[in-house]
Design a protein around this motif. Structure first.
Motif, mmCIF file in Angstrom:
data_model
loop_
_atom_site.group_PDB
_atom_site.id
_atom_site.type_symbol
_atom_site.label_atom_id
_atom_site.label_comp_id
_atom_site.label_asym_id
_atom_site.label_seq_id
_atom_site.Cartn_x
_atom_site.Cartn_y
_atom_site.Cartn_z
ATOM 1 N N LEU B 91 0.792 -1.088 0.403
ATOM 2 C CA LEU B 91 0.356 0.387 -0.199
ATOM 3 C C LEU B 91 0.850 1.202 0.376
ATOM 4 O O LEU B 91 1.720 1.375 0.763
ATOM 5 N N VAL B 92 0.430 2.207 -0.608
ATOM 6 C CA VAL B 92 1.496 3.929 -0.814
ATOM 7 C C VAL B 92 0.268 4.584 0.112
ATOM 8 O O VAL B 92 -0.625 4.649 -0.685
ATOM 9 N N VAL B 93 0.353 5.603 0.389
ATOM 10 C CA VAL B 93 0.271 6.316 1.371
ATOM 11 C C VAL B 93 1.079 8.035 1.551
ATOM 12 O O VAL B 93 2.460 7.261 1.464
ATOM 13 N N SER B 94 0.652 8.353 1.190
ATOM 14 C CA SER B 94 1.075 10.096 1.640
ATOM 15 C C SER B 94 1.404 9.700 3.239
ATOM 16 O O SER B 94 0.367 9.610 4.273
ATOM 17 N N ALA B 95 2.192 10.466 3.737
ATOM 18 C CA ALA B 95 2.754 10.995 5.040
ATOM 19 C C ALA B 95 1.517 11.929 5.802
ATOM 20 O O ALA B 95 1.555 11.170 7.044
ATOM 21 N N VAL B 96 0.721 11.568 5.631
ATOM 22 C CA VAL B 96 0.113 13.051 6.031
ATOM 23 C C VAL B 96 -1.116 13.132 5.961
ATOM 24 O O VAL B 96 -2.733 13.948 5.918
ATOM 25 N N GLU B 97 -1.187 11.795 5.451
ATOM 26 C CA GLU B 97 -3.060 11.364 5.398
ATOM 27 C C GLU B 97 -4.000 10.988 6.792
ATOM 28 O O GLU B 97 -3.471 11.132 7.374
ATOM 29 N N SER B 99 -6.142 10.113 9.415
ATOM 30 C CA SER B 99 -5.553 8.755 10.536
ATOM 31 C C SER B 99 -6.699 6.741 10.053
ATOM 32 O O SER B 99 -6.129 6.197 10.092
ATOM 33 N N SER B 100 -7.566 7.427 9.868
ATOM 34 C CA SER B 100 -8.313 6.363 9.368
ATOM 35 C C SER B 100 -7.780 6.158 8.013
ATOM 36 O O SER B 100 -7.380 5.143 8.108
ATOM 37 N N VAL B 101 -6.897 6.645 7.305
ATOM 38 C CA VAL B 101 -6.197 5.959 6.006
ATOM 39 C C VAL B 101 -4.590 5.300 6.924
ATOM 40 O O VAL B 101 -4.164 4.228 6.370
ATOM 41 N N LEU B 102 -4.120 6.079 7.675
ATOM 42 C CA LEU B 102 -3.084 5.176 8.525
ATOM 43 C C LEU B 102 -3.272 4.415 8.948
ATOM 44 O O LEU B 102 -2.722 3.303 8.938
ATOM 45 N N HIS B 103 -4.878 4.400 10.379
ATOM 46 C CA HIS B 103 -4.540 3.180 11.247
ATOM 47 C C HIS B 103 -5.102 1.979 9.525
ATOM 48 O O HIS B 103 -4.800 0.864 10.177
ATOM 49 N N THR B 104 -5.698 2.102 8.784
ATOM 50 C CA THR B 104 -6.186 1.020 7.516
ATOM 51 C C THR B 104 -4.655 0.879 7.654
ATOM 52 O O THR B 104 -4.802 -0.996 7.403
ATOM 53 N N GLY B 105 -3.820 1.267 7.417
ATOM 54 C CA GLY B 105 -2.239 0.694 6.269
ATOM 55 C C GLY B 105 -1.475 0.203 7.690
ATOM 56 O O GLY B 105 -0.515 -1.102 7.485
ATOM 57 N N GLY B 106 -1.919 0.415 8.976
ATOM 58 C CA GLY B 106 -0.962 -0.063 10.407
ATOM 59 C C GLY B 106 -1.901 -1.338 10.357
ATOM 60 O O GLY B 106 -1.057 -2.303 11.126
ATOM 61 N N ALA B 107 -2.927 -1.530 10.490
ATOM 62 C CA ALA B 107 -3.918 -2.642 10.685
ATOM 63 C C ALA B 107 -3.858 -3.459 9.212
ATOM 64 O O ALA B 107 -3.081 -5.015 9.424
ATOM 65 N N GLY B 112 0.724 -8.868 7.900
ATOM 66 C CA GLY B 112 1.576 -9.289 6.748
ATOM 67 C C GLY B 112 1.873 -8.649 5.687
ATOM 68 O O GLY B 112 2.488 -8.720 5.117
ATOM 69 N N GLY B 113 1.095 -7.252 5.884
ATOM 70 C CA GLY B 113 1.435 -5.998 4.090
ATOM 71 C C GLY B 113 2.031 -5.811 4.531
ATOM 72 O O GLY B 113 2.555 -5.499 5.563
ATOM 73 N N GLU B 114 2.044 -4.309 3.235
ATOM 74 C CA GLU B 114 3.622 -3.747 3.856
ATOM 75 C C GLU B 114 3.176 -2.406 3.435
ATOM 76 O O GLU B 114 2.480 -2.264 2.249
ATOM 77 N N VAL B 115 3.542 -1.116 4.076
ATOM 78 C CA VAL B 115 2.683 0.420 3.044
ATOM 79 C C VAL B 115 3.845 1.278 3.257
ATOM 80 O O VAL B 115 4.695 1.349 3.988
ATOM 81 N N THR B 116 3.937 1.969 2.678
ATOM 82 C CA THR B 116 4.791 3.033 1.919
ATOM 83 C C THR B 116 4.328 4.376 2.335
ATOM 84 O O THR B 116 3.307 4.527 2.130
ATOM 85 N N GLN B 117 5.475 5.216 3.356
ATOM 86 C CA GLN B 117 4.641 6.524 3.037
ATOM 87 C C GLN B 117 5.727 7.269 2.127
ATOM 88 O O GLN B 117 6.045 7.443 2.784
ATOM 89 N N HIS B 329 0.972 14.416 13.659
ATOM 90 C CA HIS B 329 1.726 13.275 12.725
ATOM 91 C C HIS B 329 2.082 13.906 11.226
ATOM 92 O O HIS B 329 3.041 13.794 10.750
ATOM 93 N N VAL B 330 0.820 15.031 10.818
ATOM 94 C CA VAL B 330 0.717 16.265 9.843
ATOM 95 C C VAL B 330 2.186 17.232 9.838
ATOM 96 O O VAL B 330 2.871 17.359 8.989
ATOM 97 N N LEU B 331 2.461 17.793 11.199
ATOM 98 C CA LEU B 331 3.392 18.669 11.007
ATOM 99 C C LEU B 331 4.590 17.801 11.839
ATOM 100 O O LEU B 331 5.745 18.691 10.656
#
Lengths: 460, 460
Positions: B91-97, B99-107, B112-117, B329-331
């Protein structure tokens, strides 16, 4: 225009409307914020939680608001299953649960878990002993509805809860159909409900999880509602939901007595007024406002359509009205007729005169549908009956196979058999049910390349 | 009493209120039922879907209503990830998404998945080239917000979408902050939004999934909303959401121009009126109504409290106001100051006079908080400066470590160093940010048994 489908969704209660309006101006801000608009929203949310918890019979910190009853069931089941994953992945449910429970069970099975469905008797009730026998050392969760949504039968929740407690298994009670009428019997571990079923607005469900119940919320982390219901709180609707629950509870005892009498009238009179009808569900241990019956030789969709034209909104568990083309799993589990099925669920405040009008309209509507479908009328037996007959109803939808069977039953002698070839799913339920109603013997079913052959022996 | 936190939740739009009231009486029944109340509800739902789809810029059958923006993000991401599971679990996300996006990435990572910020620059924007470089053959999904919720910076969605299309990766755009102002740039595959952000009611989110995007809904089967949003539809609220989206869009162009001017005024004047302030976010490519700035030597919670007492409702990304005790996390991703952070987001219709009053109140409020915390005031250097100094701020919360640093910086000669011992998470962000603002050199951080030692070299 009488609306008799409260079990699907109750009309908005006046108190719900009032509370919704009153909180629109106060309750739009984020209750997690510390400024005055946020604090006001928080006060409303806290007050709603207290009111709802009191009605449910739990502590406010045991209750969260979800976005629907379905979400409460899904998330309650997932949370409890995940919390006890070390114990095992076995789930016990009754065979007549709401689809939200059964579908969560289906997802568990697809993911490698195991589900036991406890059967019900002909009234739709589980036996506490059978339920207790289904519990195993690896059972992570048990689910039982407080009352059935299609036939109104009340389940023995207290006894099942005791069995679960003895086995150390948490019990989730789907109280969607009964919460308006009173709290659930003691002993549950988790409880789910839905506001629009008691006259609250859509968009609000309740999930209560007793202290001490292991619970691991599903899905991504979220801070709202103790981490158990993600997303911004649906606040004015939550206020309306809690206020209307309190309001319907205040009216519940008197209204239950009144509607119980109206439903008794429907139960008795339908059986008198309509021939070839089966009134199903427990006549006594039942929801006060709900009655279900099935009419032979009628298809549910046409019946509903005709009743709608007469101004009555009811629902049906017949296959003919469902997008899945299979009859209601509840009726199937009970082993009762599904043909021409009608569920009448009276909203609070239903007038006696509307019920009377329904009873006066129903026989005519049923007759006209039967006439159109060519339903059998008693006719003399032919001179020389053939000992056995085969009826080909392949490709014909419910209720035609049963109509064809009924037309020829007197053409065989007592002891002779009729074989009906049919490929409509409903036939599997309705042919045995017809035999039971008619005192004929259902011999059995043989699968064919296309559909099945159902054999019936004439006994009367 | 000016409410300047529209980015958290906008006050209910008059059209939303009106539509909600109008549909309470027509929209309470189950839209899946065939009787008249159900048909009426279905008509309302279909009309709302058409209106929302038009505003989003998609086909009605591509759009479903969820119970919140958070649910739209969760279920959109899960559905898209599951739909492309064979491709991979990256999964690719920006670092400033959000929290609902980042937490889904965390899950996903926990599973066992992988996330690139993808990192952002100092304005909060991703670089399309950096985003494109993060896409891999096993990337199942990419997520990018249309505009940032904390600093208002607009992301290069169109360019990123082109890169995703070339790589064959679906792009989910979280449009929660921008949908009121206009449709998202072309090229997205999935889009999520939230009605209460545009003045609609709580309890309604949007999830659009373009035809042809592989999508496997998460969780138990459910027939509602094309199987993509389980549970009874939140109907009157859905009607209100769609009607208000249409209404705010009609006002969007004129209102954006007006609020943009007000925000420009805040950006300029805050920097003039308040010393030691950093206005963050892109000054041009930004949401029209949102501005964020941070004030040195101030703690966010006290600042918000004082502004609330003056009648202004704003929010903050400072650590001091968050339950997690870590700065936004945005700042952090932007590398800007988080101390004394204030986000002002103007609801549509905000009066110029309210903004003026805010600007007249702010300097006094900031000064008084600084005074109470003992913030440094320019003082003459001591006669014989020591070449190096150590400041022990262990156990002291933001903004004290930076205040202590600022107090002693002139006590070392040019080229001398100050070592600050601190264990508040915010120091890691705020000490380098302070150095950048003050023209001092940030040498680096060394982890200690307790907290860290941050070294600063005096350069001015």
């Amino acid at each position: 225009m009488p609306y008799f489908d409260a079990a699907s969704s109750a009309p908005l209660h006046p108190v719900a409307r009032q509370a919704l309006l009153a909180s629109l101006d106060e309750g739009w801000a984020d209750p997690a914020r510390l400024y005055r608009e946020g604090r006001r929203a928080r006060l409303l949310l806290d007050a709603a939680r207290e009111a709802a918890a009191e009605a449910v019979g739990c502590r406010p910190d045991e209750l969260v608001f979800t976005s629907s009853g379905t979400r409460a069931v899904h998330d309650g089941m997932y949370g409890a299953l995940a919390g006890r994953r070390r114990v095992g992945r076995h789930l016990v449910v009754s065979a007549v649960e709401h689809s939200s429970v059964l579908h969560t069970g289906g997802a568990l099975e697809a993911d490698g878990g195991e589900v036991t469905q406890v059967p019900v008797d002909r009234t739709g009730a589980v036996s506490p002993a059978a339920y207790a026998a289904a519990l195993r050392p690896d059972t992570a969760l048990a689910c039982l509805q407080s009352a059935n949504h299609e036939v109104g039968t009340v389940q023995p929740v207290g006894e099942v809860a005791r069995a679960c407690r003895e086995a150390g298994v948490p019990l989730l009670v789907d109280a969607a159909q009964s919460l308006a009428w009173g709290p659930v019997e003691e002993g549950w571990s988790l409880l789910a409900a839905s506001a629009h079923k008691w006259g609250g607005p859509a968009g609000v469900g309740l999930l209560a999880v007793r202290k001490g119940v292991r619970f691991a919320p599903r899905g991504p982390a979220d801070e709202r509602e103790s981490g158990r219901a993600p997303g911004f709180e649906n606040l004015p609707a939550i206020v309306a939901a809690a206020a209307s629950l309190r309001a319907v509870r205040a009216e519940a005892a008197a209204e239950a007595a009144r509607l119980r009498e109206l439903v008794d009238r429907v139960r008795t009179r339908v059986a008198e007024l309509v021939t070839d009808v089966e009134v199903v569900g427990d006549p006594v241990r039942r929801l006060p406002h709900l009655v279900t019956f099935s009419c032979l030789y009628v298809d549910g969709e046409t019946l509903l359509h005709e009743l709608d034209r007469e101004g009555f909104s009811v629902s049906s568990g017949s296959s003919c009205t469902s997008s899945t083309l299979t009859p209601s799993h509840v009726l199937r589990a009970m082993g009762v007729l599904s043909e021409g099925n009608v569920r009448v669920s009276l909203p609070m405040g239903t007038e006696s005169s509307d019920v009377e009008r329904f009873l006066s309209v129903l026989p005519r509507v049923v007759s006209s549908v039967r006439e159109r479908l060519g339903a059998p009328t008693p006719s003399p037996a032919p001179a020389t009956p053939s000992p056995d007959l085969t009826v080909d109803a392949l490709g014909r939808r419910c209720p035609i196979p049963v109509i064809e069977l009924a037309k020829v039953i007197t053409e065989v002698p007592l002891g002779g058999t009729i074989t009906i070839l049919a490929d409509d799913e409903a036939a599997r339920l309705d042919i045995p049910a017809w035999c039971e109603m008619r005192g004929q013997e259902y011999v059995g079913e043989t699968r064919r390349e296309r559909g099945s052959a159902y054999v019936v022996r004439r006994r009367s």
